[in-house]
Design a protein around this motif. Structure first.
Motif, PDB file in Angstrom:
ATOM      1  N   SER A 159       0.761  -1.094   0.202  1.00  0.00           N
ATOM      2  CA  SER A 159       0.232  -0.140   0.006  1.00  0.00           C
ATOM      3  C   SER A 159       0.934   1.201   0.221  1.00  0.00           C
ATOM      4  CB  SER A 159      -0.901   0.125   1.210  1.00  0.00           C
ATOM      5  OG  SER A 159      -1.543   1.026   1.285  1.00  0.00           O
ATOM      6  N   VAL A 160       1.177   1.717  -0.935  1.00  0.00           N
ATOM      7  CA  VAL A 160       2.223   2.924  -1.311  1.00  0.00           C
ATOM      8  C   VAL A 160       1.410   4.237  -1.226  1.00  0.00           C
ATOM      9  CG1 VAL A 160       3.936   3.772  -2.926  1.00  0.00           C
ATOM     10  CG2 VAL A 160       3.327   1.320  -2.884  1.00  0.00           C
ATOM     11  N   THR A 161       2.355   5.200  -0.395  1.00  0.00           N
ATOM     12  CA  THR A 161       1.834   6.345  -0.170  1.00  0.00           C
ATOM     13  C   THR A 161       2.581   7.213  -1.318  1.00  0.00           C
ATOM     14  OG1 THR A 161       1.250   6.091   2.121  1.00  0.00           O
ATOM     15  CG2 THR A 161       1.764   8.354   1.384  1.00  0.00           C
ATOM     16  N   ALA A 162       2.123   8.144  -1.980  1.00  0.00           N
ATOM     17  CA  ALA A 162       2.585   8.963  -3.039  1.00  0.00           C
ATOM     18  C   ALA A 162       2.675  10.484  -2.543  1.00  0.00           C
ATOM     19  CB  ALA A 162       2.025   8.724  -4.461  1.00  0.00           C
ATOM     20  N   GLU A 163       3.862  11.220  -2.483  1.00  0.00           N
ATOM     21  CA  GLU A 163       3.928  12.411  -2.322  1.00  0.00           C
ATOM     22  C   GLU A 163       4.555  13.203  -3.137  1.00  0.00           C
ATOM     23  OE1 GLU A 163       3.625  12.706   2.779  1.00  0.00           O
ATOM     24  OE2 GLU A 163       5.437  11.648   1.836  1.00  0.00           O
ATOM     25  N   TYR A 200       9.453  13.345  -6.038  1.00  0.00           N
ATOM     26  CA  TYR A 200       8.255  12.446  -5.678  1.00  0.00           C
ATOM     27  C   TYR A 200       9.090  11.580  -4.417  1.00  0.00           C
ATOM     28  CZ  TYR A 200       6.213  14.434  -9.645  1.00  0.00           C
ATOM     29  OH  TYR A 200       5.905  15.578 -10.446  1.00  0.00           O
ATOM     30  N   ARG A 201       8.151  11.140  -3.559  1.00  0.00           N
ATOM     31  CA  ARG A 201       8.389  10.200  -2.518  1.00  0.00           C
ATOM     32  C   ARG A 201       7.405   9.299  -2.588  1.00  0.00           C
ATOM     33  NH1 ARG A 201       9.607  13.114   2.672  1.00  0.00           N
ATOM     34  NH2 ARG A 201       7.542  13.647   2.621  1.00  0.00           N
ATOM     35  N   PHE A 202       7.965   7.781  -2.551  1.00  0.00           N
ATOM     36  CA  PHE A 202       6.980   6.778  -2.435  1.00  0.00           C
ATOM     37  C   PHE A 202       7.368   5.973  -1.276  1.00  0.00           C
ATOM     38  CE2 PHE A 202       7.053   8.126  -6.895  1.00  0.00           C
ATOM     39  CZ  PHE A 202       5.799   8.370  -7.342  1.00  0.00           C
ATOM     40  N   THR A 252      12.319   3.537   0.671  1.00  0.00           N
ATOM     41  CA  THR A 252      11.632   4.586   0.028  1.00  0.00           C
ATOM     42  C   THR A 252      12.077   5.105  -1.374  1.00  0.00           C
ATOM     43  OG1 THR A 252      11.235   5.783   2.109  1.00  0.00           O
ATOM     44  CG2 THR A 252      11.169   7.176   0.079  1.00  0.00           C
ATOM     45  N   ALA A 253      11.181   5.042  -2.464  1.00  0.00           N
ATOM     46  CA  ALA A 253      11.537   5.383  -3.801  1.00  0.00           C
ATOM     47  C   ALA A 253      11.558   6.960  -4.119  1.00  0.00           C
ATOM     48  CB  ALA A 253      10.868   4.579  -4.527  1.00  0.00           C
ATOM     49  N   ASN A 254      12.696   7.667  -4.103  1.00  0.00           N
ATOM     50  CA  ASN A 254      12.717   9.111  -4.397  1.00  0.00           C
ATOM     51  C   ASN A 254      12.934   9.352  -5.899  1.00  0.00           C
ATOM     52  OD1 ASN A 254      12.255  10.150  -1.532  1.00  0.00           O
ATOM     53  ND2 ASN A 254      13.993   8.723  -0.994  1.00  0.00           N
ATOM     54  N   PHE A 255      12.552  10.294  -6.314  1.00  0.00           N
ATOM     55  CA  PHE A 255      12.738  10.849  -7.604  1.00  0.00           C
ATOM     56  C   PHE A 255      12.645  12.595  -7.630  1.00  0.00           C
ATOM     57  CE2 PHE A 255      11.009   6.656  -8.203  1.00  0.00           C
ATOM     58  CZ  PHE A 255      11.866   6.102  -9.068  1.00  0.00           C
ATOM     59  N   ALA A 256      13.758  13.015  -8.421  1.00  0.00           N
ATOM     60  CA  ALA A 256      13.588  14.604  -8.329  1.00  0.00           C
ATOM     61  C   ALA A 256      14.112  14.788  -9.730  1.00  0.00           C
ATOM     62  CB  ALA A 256      14.506  15.263  -7.271  1.00  0.00           C
ATOM     63  N   GLY A 257      13.659  16.039 -10.242  1.00  0.00           N
ATOM     64  CA  GLY A 257      14.111  16.522 -11.530  1.00  0.00           C
ATOM     65  C   GLY A 257      13.398  17.886 -12.027  1.00  0.00           C
TER      66      GLY A 257
END
Length: 96
Positions: free
Chosen positions: A33-37, A76-78, A85-90
């Motif tokens: 159950s993934v929370t997306a921010e 984005y943080r999942f 935690t999976a983190n992406f930025a751009g």
């Protein structure tokens, strides 16, 4: 990490990401159950407009709404219990 795809500013886009086991860092995690921010232009993280859906074998996707890409820089943080935690930025590109 950096965003795997270019995002157009203020444009909806589906992105995919991979979730792995919190302890070993490589085993694919399923049934999460993934929370997306998202953070827009360095503002505090807030919930993404849409829910995350599981694809398979540790892969998940989210349909980012136009409001989730309405910035010059995005992050984005999942998160999910039992997974790293999976983190992406751009940066976004002009929608015009």
């Amino acid at each position: 990490g950096t965003l795997p795809i270019p995002l157009k500013k203020k444009t909806a886009k589906t992105i995919m990401f991979y979730m792995v086991d919190e302890t070993d860092g490589y085993t694919p995690e399923t049934g999460l159950s993934v929370t997306a921010e998202r953070s827009l232009d360095g503002a505090a993280f807030a919930a993404c407009a849409n829910a995350v859906a599981e694809v398979s074998d540790g892969w998940y996707k989210i349909a980012l709404a136009a409001a989730d890409t309405n910035a010059d820089t995005v992050a984005y943080r999942f998160t999910a219990t039992g997974a790293r935690t999976a983190n992406f930025a751009g940066f976004t590109v002009s929608a015009a």
